[in-house]
Scaffold this motif. Sequence first.
Motif, PDB file in Angstrom:
ATOM      1  N   LEU A 404       0.935  -1.205   0.002  1.00 54.20           N
ATOM      2  CA  LEU A 404      -0.087  -0.019   0.078  1.00 54.20           C
ATOM      3  C   LEU A 404       0.765   1.249  -0.196  1.00 54.20           C
ATOM      4  O   LEU A 404       0.672   2.188  -0.695  1.00 54.20           O
ATOM      5  N   LEU A 405       2.012   1.215   0.696  1.00 52.41           N
ATOM      6  CA  LEU A 405       2.839   2.346   0.845  1.00 52.41           C
ATOM      7  C   LEU A 405       3.630   2.412  -0.696  1.00 52.41           C
ATOM      8  O   LEU A 405       3.834   3.534  -1.137  1.00 52.41           O
ATOM      9  N   GLY A 406       3.780   1.609  -1.282  1.00 47.70           N
ATOM     10  CA  GLY A 406       4.407   1.626  -2.572  1.00 47.70           C
ATOM     11  C   GLY A 406       3.387   2.072  -3.561  1.00 47.70           C
ATOM     12  O   GLY A 406       4.092   3.128  -4.402  1.00 47.70           O
ATOM     13  N   SER A 407       2.163   1.746  -3.318  1.00 53.56           N
ATOM     14  CA  SER A 407       1.093   2.284  -4.343  1.00 53.56           C
ATOM     15  C   SER A 407       0.929   3.812  -4.095  1.00 53.56           C
ATOM     16  O   SER A 407       0.664   4.650  -4.727  1.00 53.56           O
ATOM     17  N   LEU A 408       0.947   4.223  -2.701  1.00 57.88           N
ATOM     18  CA  LEU A 408       0.979   5.690  -2.271  1.00 57.88           C
ATOM     19  C   LEU A 408       2.141   6.561  -2.992  1.00 57.88           C
ATOM     20  O   LEU A 408       1.675   7.455  -3.313  1.00 57.88           O
ATOM     21  N   PHE A 409       3.193   6.078  -2.791  1.00 56.96           N
ATOM     22  CA  PHE A 409       4.552   6.721  -3.590  1.00 56.96           C
ATOM     23  C   PHE A 409       4.188   6.837  -4.928  1.00 56.96           C
ATOM     24  O   PHE A 409       4.434   7.912  -5.859  1.00 56.96           O
ATOM     25  N   THR A 410       3.913   5.692  -5.708  1.00 59.35           N
ATOM     26  CA  THR A 410       3.759   5.696  -7.279  1.00 59.35           C
ATOM     27  C   THR A 410       2.627   6.410  -7.805  1.00 59.35           C
ATOM     28  O   THR A 410       2.503   6.833  -8.674  1.00 59.35           O
ATOM     29  N   LEU A 411       1.487   6.393  -6.987  1.00 54.32           N
ATOM     30  CA  LEU A 411       0.176   7.205  -7.334  1.00 54.32           C
ATOM     31  C   LEU A 411       0.187   8.163  -6.560  1.00 54.32           C
ATOM     32  O   LEU A 411      -1.118   8.761  -6.347  1.00 54.32           O
ATOM     33  N   HIS A 412       1.203   9.116  -6.052  1.00 53.88           N
ATOM     34  CA  HIS A 412       1.123  10.007  -5.165  1.00 53.88           C
ATOM     35  C   HIS A 412       0.192  11.229  -5.794  1.00 53.88           C
ATOM     36  O   HIS A 412      -0.459  12.147  -5.065  1.00 53.88           O
TER      37      HIS A 412
END
Length: 431
Positions: A404-412
């Motif tokens: 989820l953290l990875g997707s937060l940074f990627t889809l910031h």
Amino acid sequence: MTVLLRGLILHTPQNPFRTDRALEAFSDGGLALRDGQIVALGSFSEVRKQYPEAPVQDCREGVLLPGLVDTHVHYPQTRVIGAMGYSLLDWLEKRTLPLEARLSDNKLARELAREFVGLLLRNGTTTALVFGSHFQGATANLFGAAEDVGLRLIAGQICSDRMLRPELHTTPERSYAEQKMLIQRFHGRGKLRYAVTPRFALSASEGLLEVCQTLLQEHPDLHFTTHINENLEEIRTVAELFPWSRHYLHTYDRFGLVTERSVLAHNVHPTEPELARLAEARAAIAHCPSSNAFIGSGIFPMNRHLRHGVRFGLGSDVGGGTGFSLLKEGLMAYLAQRYAPEGVRLTPAHLLYLATLAGAEALGLGETVGSLTPGKAADVIWVKPEPGSALEVHFRHLDSAEDLLGSLFTLHGEAQVHQVWLEGRAAPLVF
Ligand SMILES: Nc1nc2[nH]cnc2c(=O)[nH]1
Ligand SMILES: [Zn+2]
């Protein structure tokens, strides 16, 4: 009064470059805030038991994170963002310095200062080391604007006495007098701290660097910040201007400006002796990945910094950078390392650490902010996905905190900073 926040809580109380278990996650977490501090963190049911009477704010949509820490950003440059097609020295001459010269106008400076601190907060930045203005009055406006909203700010009046444009040049005597006044007025007032800030060695004579040294000797708890090793032409020019120097860092080190209270921005092209000296002095680097790409400075040699044990946090470097979001800087750091021949394999935990605790430590605030550990200041942000966005889909369907953290940074770009608490008080996000 104690307040509880309930939701998915993520932070990195440890350094993921040193341990595999740096990311701490509470899927239904509770965070108790009292008198500006974090007093408890854990599962919601545990924290609830400790504070059965406290009101609860439901933040279960989205994620709660520590306030983000920007280690390098320029107050006068919001309106420079997006100037394409330049490299450092022509970007400064043609796009940046003409605007910075206009900050002799206090009315404009006040407007830019309010705009600037508002943009930091809207992007979830609660602590920042900021390059001020060449003008004393404009720098005072920045401190005033930060104090008004409760932002934790380290900043200083920029000093330069050559090679920019005449309106921006000071003299060693004048700079000493003006900085002294700002230090007396703002350093240590609430959450404000002063940083001695020569723009870069290229624009600072030896006499001016001596003034910086004197100020740091007279006030040992001041911070120091500047630029270093950003661009090859800049580095060549600095070598010509300081013929006695062994390397760029030496131009600062000779004047006692490289200490654990120093933050040097960029360091894209360091030599091995410079990295060894930075590590020895415990000085920190502000890594500004979007700026390094946008102005075409190069790729940050992160692996070499790690090998030498040189500390670094993230900087947005507005307006060389592409905006205020440190989530975006995290993604840019990740992408740049993927491109680099010997790039570091970063994980989402590294990105969160770089955007929070690493920055706090670089600024000497590692005991105060950067994670949600009880005892620290209650600087917290609540980030939500935009309704209908791909990020929202991820929040609904992913169950690993790390993914989820990875997707937060990627889809910031689809994330909204919904609320910001500064020492436990909700900050207004519209100015
Ligand atoms: N990125 C960047 N580098 C600099 N070096 C000297 N001044 C600046 C600046 O404003 N931005
Ligand atoms: Zn900069």
